[in-house]
Design an enzyme around this catalytic site. Sequence first.
Site, PDB file in Angstrom:
ATOM      1  CG  ASP A   1      47.847  17.403 -56.638  1.00 49.66           C
ATOM      2  OD1 ASP A   1      46.752  17.895 -56.330  1.00 49.66           O
ATOM      3  OD2 ASP A   1      48.281  17.369 -57.802  1.00 49.66           O
TER       4      ASP A   1
ATOM      5  CG  HIS B   1      47.652  25.696 -59.743  1.00 43.29           C
ATOM      6  ND1 HIS B   1      47.335  25.408 -61.050  1.00 43.29           N
ATOM      7  CD2 HIS B   1      46.986  24.792 -58.981  1.00 43.29           C
ATOM      8  CE1 HIS B   1      46.514  24.367 -61.086  1.00 43.29           C
ATOM      9  NE2 HIS B   1      46.282  23.978 -59.842  1.00 43.29           N
TER      10      HIS B   1
END
Length: 382
Positions: free
Chosen positions: A218, A299
């Site tokens: 991330d 995403h």
Amino acid sequence: MHIESGNPQDTAAAGGPRIGRRMLLSAGAVLAAGAGAATATALGRGSGHQAPALPAPVPHYGARQSGLTYRQLPATRLLALDLPATADRDALRGLLAALDKVLAAASDGSLADPRLSAAPVSSLAAVGPALAARLKLDAPAELAELPAFPGDRLDPARGGGDLLLQISAEQPWTTGVLTEHLLTAARPFGAAPRWSQAGFLPNVPDGETPRNLFGFKDGTANPDPADPGLWHSDGTILVYRRIRMDTAAFAAVPTDRQELAMGRHLMSGAPLSGTAEHDDPDIYIKHPDGSYVIPVDAHVRLSSPRLDGGARMLRRGYSYDDGPDDRGLLFCAFMRDPALFTRVQNRLAENDALNPYLTHNASAVAWVLPGSRPDRPLGATL
């Protein structure tokens, strides 16, 4: 989300020769007699032994606040304060100066507290849009509350605030102690805590992207913090979202489906269109059958800068764990205009394949002030 030593081992074998009592006593006498000399040698110049180097302090003063210019430290705490309705600009300046004094002392190790030791500490302070409007502060015109998004389940007690502070360190112990000092400094100005949230990062080697609680890397496609597109005269705007993640449900999904939902490979972090983590995701490449390699609801696709003219946010998020049923991501992103976040989040809220596993339950926006100097504390320019 993405938006784009163990102890030494005893070397003696269990079945080795036994050592007699007399031998132990003799060895003890020799050790005792030489202890002073050994200590003196160890502390002397010629010993070759050195005390562990203390970590270098994080410079507090500078054009921009250390919470944005220094590397992400593994423990963080966000703290929101509300000011009395009667507070004026002078009260705000006094409060910010008092907080700046604590943060500067924490950074250089001079804060008088036996619970604290020399350790890196970074911080930032930011002003919420309601306070900026109430006091008619010279804040960027782009500073404004976010609109409502589909699927939001926001708890007002967990978001918003007149002032938002973030302190980061190597250990949560440090952030907890510093929170006490900040609240003590704020109390004479009538500022009251609104909410507080602790976060963490996993231990990873320097230069490696940390993983979130879904197991994916991330923060891969981040802009350079020096990118001028992020800044307003050494300040910027923070968008904060507390996002609960249904980690158990997501873990039950087969890995290949997880990767399709994310748009990246789980282990390498590479986009589905590439082979290495930092390959630029190609959201337009297709399979021979005409379907997109990165699916339309992935995403990574929906948060791609290609859909926003190349504009990027600087993401410095943390995980949180407040219990088995309340774990997730503290999304902290910095940008010149929060309208960028609004565009991205609207796309995600409508189509993101991760939506069944995510719940946004807190939100805040704040103007991250320019850095301070010894002769110009935080907020002096307001």
